[in-house]
Design an enzyme around this catalytic site. Sequence first.
Site, mmCIF file in Angstrom:
data_model
loop_
_atom_site.group_PDB
_atom_site.id
_atom_site.type_symbol
_atom_site.label_atom_id
_atom_site.label_comp_id
_atom_site.label_asym_id
_atom_site.label_seq_id
_atom_site.Cartn_x
_atom_site.Cartn_y
_atom_site.Cartn_z
ATOM 1 N N ASP A 44 76.697 5.150 75.830
ATOM 2 C CA ASP A 44 75.263 4.845 75.768
ATOM 3 C C ASP A 44 74.892 3.599 76.552
ATOM 4 O OD1 ASP A 44 74.188 7.008 74.699
ATOM 5 O OD2 ASP A 44 73.377 6.052 72.913
ATOM 6 N N GLY A 99 68.744 13.484 69.455
ATOM 7 C CA GLY A 99 67.309 13.749 69.517
ATOM 8 C C GLY A 99 66.869 14.162 70.909
ATOM 9 N N ARG A 100 67.682 13.795 71.883
ATOM 10 C CA ARG A 100 67.337 14.186 73.257
ATOM 11 C C ARG A 100 68.596 14.560 74.031
ATOM 12 N NH1 ARG A 100 66.695 8.860 76.890
ATOM 13 N NH2 ARG A 100 68.122 7.537 75.757
ATOM 14 N N ARG A 120 81.038 9.493 66.569
ATOM 15 C CA ARG A 120 80.681 8.074 66.489
ATOM 16 C C ARG A 120 81.024 7.528 65.109
ATOM 17 N NH1 ARG A 120 75.841 8.518 69.963
ATOM 18 N NH2 ARG A 120 76.007 10.577 70.879
ATOM 19 N N ASP A 179 75.965 3.976 65.803
ATOM 20 C CA ASP A 179 75.873 5.303 66.438
ATOM 21 C C ASP A 179 76.252 5.235 67.909
ATOM 22 O OD1 ASP A 179 73.293 3.839 66.205
ATOM 23 O OD2 ASP A 179 72.660 5.284 67.714
ATOM 24 N N ASN A 180 76.378 4.028 68.438
ATOM 25 C CA ASN A 180 76.780 3.881 69.831
ATOM 26 C C ASN A 180 78.221 3.382 69.943
ATOM 27 O OD1 ASN A 180 74.297 4.756 70.719
ATOM 28 N ND2 ASN A 180 73.442 2.698 70.876
ATOM 29 N N ASP A 196 60.199 12.908 72.338
ATOM 30 C CA ASP A 196 59.908 14.087 73.168
ATOM 31 C C ASP A 196 61.172 14.804 73.644
ATOM 32 O OD1 ASP A 196 60.899 12.295 74.980
ATOM 33 O OD2 ASP A 196 59.143 12.279 76.300
ATOM 34 N N GLY A 197 62.331 14.239 73.325
ATOM 35 C CA GLY A 197 63.588 14.879 73.715
ATOM 36 C C GLY A 197 63.906 14.755 75.199
ATOM 37 N N GLY A 209 70.985 11.474 65.052
ATOM 38 C CA GLY A 209 71.358 12.792 65.588
ATOM 39 C C GLY A 209 70.928 12.868 67.041
#
Length: 494
Positions: free
Chosen positions: A270, A100-101, A191, A260-261, A133-134, A98
């Site tokens: 990505d 995440g950042r 994706r 996912d990429n 940490d996003g 997902g």
Amino acid sequence: MLQSFTASKWMTESTFQLENTYCNLPEVFFSKLSPTPVSSPELLVFNEKLADEIGLEPSMFSTEERTQLLSGSLVPGGIEPFAQAYAGHQFGNFTMLGDGRALMLGEHLTPSGQRLDLQFKGSGRTPYSRGGDGRAALGPMLREYLISEAMHGLGIPTTRSLAVVATGETVYRENELPGAILTRIAGSHIRVGTFEFASLHEDKTITQALLDYLIDRHFPSLNYKENKPLALLEAAMEQQAGLVTHWMRVGFIHGVMNTDNMALSGETIDYGPCAFMDIFAPDTVFSSIDHKGRYAYANQPYVARWNLARLAESLLPLMDDKKEKAIEMAEEALNAFEDIYKSKWLSMMGSKLGLLVTRKEDEKLVIELLDWMHQQRADYTSTFRDLSKPELPMESAYTTESFQAWHVRWQNRLQEEKQGWDSSVTLMDSVNPAVIPRNHKVEEALQAGEEGDLIPLHNLLKALENPYQDGDHLIPYQSPPEASEKVYQTFCGT
Ligand code: AMP
Ligand code: MG
């Protein structure tokens, strides 16, 4: 800075509109949330040309408004950002993922009616951040900006980069690094991993909804197909075979071809440890985390096929109620991938040699040259560009008997072409770049950028704008690295 900024009338009245049709999908696919504001944002790079191209009309944004907007510190009224849920196979292992950042600001409609995602990367934690940490570091965000724009210049489908904003905050990796946010523009962010995520639910309608959305957005002609999931698989195979063929043409190594990429918009997505190969070697790997060479240059088509098999698995329940029948259909489709790719690859390699129409027998000529380049440790980009010059440079490798013999065979083959040498040269110079973002130049530009000097980055970006057009301004960027300049490893920088 945040406190002293007063939103203009434009901002508050929100003439800046974005849609979010993605949020019409079932709720499992996204989480609505706002970006986390940053302390002292500074707009470092803004892609005026792209903004203009897609009708973003940046003239109506003051620098301050742009900075506030593109750092996620101020979200205009009416815009509802959201993070996307997905899963994926990373180096062969299945994981829940997902954004995440990353955070989707929304979808922009261009004057020609194209729907484009505007996405922040590095905008703060989301429900999918797990331990992260996003946030993102400046170096990797400048890297994505640079390489994605270079790929666009090379004529390769890619997500684009609109801006990089320094956050004024520190991110903690192995070292303390300056933080940044990239604004990414993409056809969409669906994706293979989004389908893997959908199929985890014990409810076929979830995957069906995603499939319908993807088809409407990217493959509308498939709406008339009898078996839409199968037709989508076949279309994605064509699309990804074409994309990897482009990568092979310019010596691009993605580096993290996890499912996912792999974007079903057909765009390269990505830009982590990606890199362009200097010396031709099929097993070239730059990524520091790719220990076994899973994503090496020559493995990319095989990985694409592997990833597409994961897409097929996710679609099986929609292909046929009988599992065996569905598997049979998917396997039959996937078995065609090798031929689809091979035919695209051969015609691409033929064009690199000036052949308008490539025959099956030409593969031998191509392989002989590649083998020779491998043995000689020849530079991939320079060698192909040299071939179309009126005279080959006086390099010793070209005087070898093995090369001379190949050259005669190639010239004889060209004689059989109807169109003549000049047309071959035009063709070769349109597919063999005169310049690529060589790793040592990329590192040089990024290092300067991290130290506050963006001029090398802008110069490199300029050189990469028209990479097929030779010129004196390209000279500093064309030579392969000296031994002391060689870059052996690249890093994800997540
Ligand atoms: P990537 O390597 O960029 O494809 O990211 C793989 C996964 O890790 C994605 O789900 C990202 O959102 C997540 N991720 C990467 N970096 C961070 C970070 N700094 N904080 C939270 N999640 C991250
Ligand atoms: Mg990713």
